[in-house]
Design a protein around this motif. Structure first.
Motif, PDB file in Angstrom:
ATOM      1  N   LEU A   2     -30.659  14.886 -40.172  1.00  0.00           N
ATOM      2  CA  LEU A   2     -31.392  13.447 -40.674  1.00  0.00           C
ATOM      3  C   LEU A   2     -32.547  13.137 -39.970  1.00  0.00           C
ATOM      4  CD1 LEU A   2     -28.156  11.240 -41.461  1.00  0.00           C
ATOM      5  CD2 LEU A   2     -29.316  13.114 -42.652  1.00  0.00           C
ATOM      6  N   MET A   3     -33.248  12.176 -40.357  1.00  0.00           N
ATOM      7  CA  MET A   3     -34.516  11.932 -39.432  1.00  0.00           C
ATOM      8  C   MET A   3     -34.669  10.266 -39.973  1.00  0.00           C
ATOM      9  SD  MET A   3     -37.595  12.818 -42.539  1.00  0.00           S
ATOM     10  CE  MET A   3     -38.852  11.632 -41.820  1.00  0.00           C
ATOM     11  N   ILE A   4     -35.461   9.726 -39.011  1.00  0.00           N
ATOM     12  CA  ILE A   4     -35.749   8.370 -38.873  1.00  0.00           C
ATOM     13  C   ILE A   4     -37.244   8.164 -39.374  1.00  0.00           C
ATOM     14  CG2 ILE A   4     -36.076   6.090 -37.488  1.00  0.00           C
ATOM     15  CD1 ILE A   4     -33.819   7.397 -35.942  1.00  0.00           C
ATOM     16  N   THR A   5     -37.480   7.292 -40.471  1.00  0.00           N
ATOM     17  CA  THR A   5     -38.849   6.856 -40.963  1.00  0.00           C
ATOM     18  C   THR A   5     -39.361   5.611 -40.229  1.00  0.00           C
ATOM     19  OG1 THR A   5     -38.017   4.948 -42.388  1.00  0.00           O
ATOM     20  CG2 THR A   5     -37.664   7.534 -43.130  1.00  0.00           C
ATOM     21  N   ASP A   6     -40.531   5.764 -40.521  1.00  0.00           N
ATOM     22  CA  ASP A   6     -41.421   4.469 -39.815  1.00  0.00           C
ATOM     23  C   ASP A   6     -41.299   3.108 -40.193  1.00  0.00           C
ATOM     24  OD1 ASP A   6     -42.698   4.420 -42.012  1.00  0.00           O
ATOM     25  OD2 ASP A   6     -44.747   5.165 -41.708  1.00  0.00           O
ATOM     26  N   GLU A   7     -40.088   3.171 -40.927  1.00  0.00           N
ATOM     27  CA  GLU A   7     -39.558   1.687 -41.235  1.00  0.00           C
ATOM     28  C   GLU A   7     -38.726   1.222 -40.103  1.00  0.00           C
ATOM     29  OE1 GLU A   7     -38.282   1.410 -45.483  1.00  0.00           O
ATOM     30  OE2 GLU A   7     -39.686   3.049 -45.547  1.00  0.00           O
ATOM     31  N   CYS A   8     -38.386   2.150 -39.177  1.00  0.00           N
ATOM     32  CA  CYS A   8     -37.474   1.829 -38.289  1.00  0.00           C
ATOM     33  C   CYS A   8     -38.040   0.548 -37.274  1.00  0.00           C
ATOM     34  CB  CYS A   8     -37.510   3.074 -37.040  1.00  0.00           C
ATOM     35  SG  CYS A   8     -36.536   2.534 -35.511  1.00  0.00           S
ATOM     36  N   ILE A   9     -37.062  -0.352 -37.042  1.00  0.00           N
ATOM     37  CA  ILE A   9     -37.438  -1.526 -36.410  1.00  0.00           C
ATOM     38  C   ILE A   9     -36.918  -1.509 -34.849  1.00  0.00           C
ATOM     39  CG2 ILE A   9     -37.506  -3.006 -38.458  1.00  0.00           C
ATOM     40  CD1 ILE A   9     -34.449  -3.932 -37.729  1.00  0.00           C
ATOM     41  N   ASN A  10     -36.655  -0.537 -34.227  1.00  0.00           N
ATOM     42  CA  ASN A  10     -36.291  -0.226 -33.031  1.00  0.00           C
ATOM     43  C   ASN A  10     -35.300  -1.198 -32.592  1.00  0.00           C
ATOM     44  OD1 ASN A  10     -38.521   1.827 -32.128  1.00  0.00           O
ATOM     45  ND2 ASN A  10     -39.757   0.221 -32.409  1.00  0.00           N
ATOM     46  N   CYS A  11     -34.287  -1.207 -33.626  1.00  0.00           N
ATOM     47  CA  CYS A  11     -33.099  -2.396 -33.182  1.00  0.00           C
ATOM     48  C   CYS A  11     -32.096  -1.664 -32.147  1.00  0.00           C
ATOM     49  CB  CYS A  11     -32.547  -2.855 -34.385  1.00  0.00           C
ATOM     50  SG  CYS A  11     -31.238  -1.282 -34.892  1.00  0.00           S
ATOM     51  N   ASP A  12     -32.189  -0.423 -32.050  1.00  0.00           N
ATOM     52  CA  ASP A  12     -31.384   0.235 -30.800  1.00  0.00           C
ATOM     53  C   ASP A  12     -29.876   0.441 -31.099  1.00  0.00           C
ATOM     54  OD1 ASP A  12     -30.940   1.274 -28.525  1.00  0.00           O
ATOM     55  OD2 ASP A  12     -30.546  -0.461 -27.340  1.00  0.00           O
ATOM     56  N   VAL A  13     -29.606  -0.060 -32.354  1.00  0.00           N
ATOM     57  CA  VAL A  13     -28.011   0.178 -32.710  1.00  0.00           C
ATOM     58  C   VAL A  13     -27.621   1.675 -32.968  1.00  0.00           C
ATOM     59  CG1 VAL A  13     -27.627  -2.190 -33.583  1.00  0.00           C
ATOM     60  CG2 VAL A  13     -28.087  -0.361 -35.122  1.00  0.00           C
ATOM     61  N   CYS A  14     -28.323   2.465 -33.481  1.00  0.00           N
ATOM     62  CA  CYS A  14     -27.866   3.935 -34.125  1.00  0.00           C
ATOM     63  C   CYS A  14     -27.745   4.763 -32.627  1.00  0.00           C
ATOM     64  CB  CYS A  14     -28.913   4.440 -35.036  1.00  0.00           C
ATOM     65  SG  CYS A  14     -30.692   4.631 -34.196  1.00  0.00           S
ATOM     66  N   GLU A  15     -28.449   4.518 -31.622  1.00  0.00           N
ATOM     67  CA  GLU A  15     -28.663   5.565 -30.616  1.00  0.00           C
ATOM     68  C   GLU A  15     -27.301   5.837 -29.858  1.00  0.00           C
ATOM     69  OE1 GLU A  15     -29.166   7.049 -26.459  1.00  0.00           O
ATOM     70  OE2 GLU A  15     -28.617   4.934 -27.205  1.00  0.00           O
ATOM     71  N   PRO A  16     -26.389   4.576 -29.454  1.00  0.00           N
ATOM     72  CA  PRO A  16     -25.412   4.823 -28.860  1.00  0.00           C
ATOM     73  C   PRO A  16     -24.244   5.283 -29.880  1.00  0.00           C
ATOM     74  CG  PRO A  16     -25.599   2.603 -29.064  1.00  0.00           C
ATOM     75  CD  PRO A  16     -26.892   3.029 -29.393  1.00  0.00           C
ATOM     76  N   GLU A  17     -24.543   5.266 -31.152  1.00  0.00           N
ATOM     77  CA  GLU A  17     -23.499   5.716 -32.009  1.00  0.00           C
ATOM     78  C   GLU A  17     -23.344   7.329 -32.245  1.00  0.00           C
ATOM     79  OE1 GLU A  17     -21.223   3.820 -33.411  1.00  0.00           O
ATOM     80  OE2 GLU A  17     -22.107   2.209 -32.398  1.00  0.00           O
ATOM     81  N   CYS A  18     -24.420   7.962 -31.938  1.00  0.00           N
ATOM     82  CA  CYS A  18     -24.631   9.305 -32.087  1.00  0.00           C
ATOM     83  C   CYS A  18     -23.774  10.228 -31.225  1.00  0.00           C
ATOM     84  CB  CYS A  18     -25.975   9.940 -32.222  1.00  0.00           C
ATOM     85  SG  CYS A  18     -26.052  11.531 -32.364  1.00  0.00           S
ATOM     86  N   PRO A  19     -22.759  11.021 -31.796  1.00  0.00           N
ATOM     87  CA  PRO A  19     -21.749  11.885 -31.199  1.00  0.00           C
ATOM     88  C   PRO A  19     -22.469  13.118 -30.412  1.00  0.00           C
ATOM     89  CG  PRO A  19     -21.684  12.242 -33.368  1.00  0.00           C
ATOM     90  CD  PRO A  19     -22.484  11.229 -33.299  1.00  0.00           C
ATOM     91  N   ASN A  20     -23.813  13.207 -30.939  1.00  0.00           N
ATOM     92  CA  ASN A  20     -24.436  14.353 -30.400  1.00  0.00           C
ATOM     93  C   ASN A  20     -25.673  13.940 -29.482  1.00  0.00           C
ATOM     94  OD1 ASN A  20     -22.699  16.318 -31.682  1.00  0.00           O
ATOM     95  ND2 ASN A  20     -23.972  15.968 -33.434  1.00  0.00           N
ATOM     96  N   GLY A  21     -25.860  12.723 -29.019  1.00  0.00           N
ATOM     97  CA  GLY A  21     -26.933  12.384 -28.389  1.00  0.00           C
ATOM     98  C   GLY A  21     -28.382  12.926 -28.936  1.00  0.00           C
ATOM     99  N   ALA A  22     -28.404  12.936 -30.265  1.00  0.00           N
ATOM    100  CA  ALA A  22     -29.696  13.457 -30.802  1.00  0.00           C
ATOM    101  C   ALA A  22     -30.639  12.478 -31.193  1.00  0.00           C
ATOM    102  CB  ALA A  22     -29.182  14.013 -32.388  1.00  0.00           C
ATOM    103  N   ILE A  23     -30.312  11.182 -31.054  1.00  0.00           N
ATOM    104  CA  ILE A  23     -31.077  10.109 -31.143  1.00  0.00           C
ATOM    105  C   ILE A  23     -31.940   9.582 -29.992  1.00  0.00           C
ATOM    106  CG2 ILE A  23     -31.484   7.689 -32.163  1.00  0.00           C
ATOM    107  CD1 ILE A  23     -29.069   8.334 -34.000  1.00  0.00           C
ATOM    108  N   TYR A  24     -33.186   9.672 -29.934  1.00  0.00           N
ATOM    109  CA  TYR A  24     -33.752   8.956 -28.812  1.00  0.00           C
ATOM    110  C   TYR A  24     -35.102   8.103 -29.060  1.00  0.00           C
ATOM    111  CZ  TYR A  24     -37.143  12.649 -29.948  1.00  0.00           C
ATOM    112  OH  TYR A  24     -37.899  13.440 -30.691  1.00  0.00           O
ATOM    113  N   GLN A  25     -35.273   7.369 -28.092  1.00  0.00           N
ATOM    114  CA  GLN A  25     -36.754   6.556 -28.461  1.00  0.00           C
ATOM    115  C   GLN A  25     -38.012   7.245 -28.299  1.00  0.00           C
ATOM    116  OE1 GLN A  25     -36.918   2.234 -27.753  1.00  0.00           O
ATOM    117  NE2 GLN A  25     -38.508   3.299 -29.142  1.00  0.00           N
ATOM    118  N   GLY A  26     -38.579   7.456 -29.515  1.00  0.00           N
ATOM    119  CA  GLY A  26     -39.917   8.176 -29.356  1.00  0.00           C
ATOM    120  C   GLY A  26     -40.932   7.308 -28.888  1.00  0.00           C
ATOM    121  N   ASP A  27     -42.108   7.577 -29.123  1.00  0.00           N
ATOM    122  CA  ASP A  27     -43.462   6.808 -28.868  1.00  0.00           C
ATOM    123  C   ASP A  27     -43.318   5.298 -29.288  1.00  0.00           C
ATOM    124  OD1 ASP A  27     -44.235   8.898 -26.994  1.00  0.00           O
ATOM    125  OD2 ASP A  27     -45.707   9.720 -28.422  1.00  0.00           O
TER     126      ASP A  27
END
Ligand code: SF4
Ligand code: SF4
Length: 82
Positions: A2-27
């Protein structure tokens, strides 16, 4: 993957939910490392990040389309690395 689009509001709720640690804060917004995203195959029936994203900005990554078998292989590879 999957991918995150630029509609992301940086709410931070998805990051801890990922079982693979695939989500990270980008620029500017959160991002998904396609090498680590198994679409939650091996862990959950549904992609966990999609379930929690309040603005629905996590679609399939059209550049990284994989079969269930490929996703399962990735899951096995990732878990055997730990
Ligand atoms: Fe992580 Fe699953 Fe979302 Fe992929 S689909 S980024 S593995 S939570
Ligand atoms: Fe961005 Fe959605 Fe993740 Fe929140 S849950 S950080 S809006 S991708």
């Amino acid at each position: 993957a999957l991918m995150i689009t630029d509609e992301c509001i940086n709410c931070d709720v998805c990051e801890p939910e990922c079982p693979n640690g695939a989500i990270y804060q980008g620029d500017e917004i959160y991002e998904i490392d396609p090498d680590k995203c198994t679409e939650c195959v091996g862990h959950f029936d549904e992609p966990q990040c999609q379930q929690v994203c309040p603005v629905d900005c996590i679609p399939m990554n059209p550049d990284v389309v994989e079969t269930k078998e490929q996703l399962m292989e990735k899951f096995v590879r990732l878990t055997s690395q730990k």
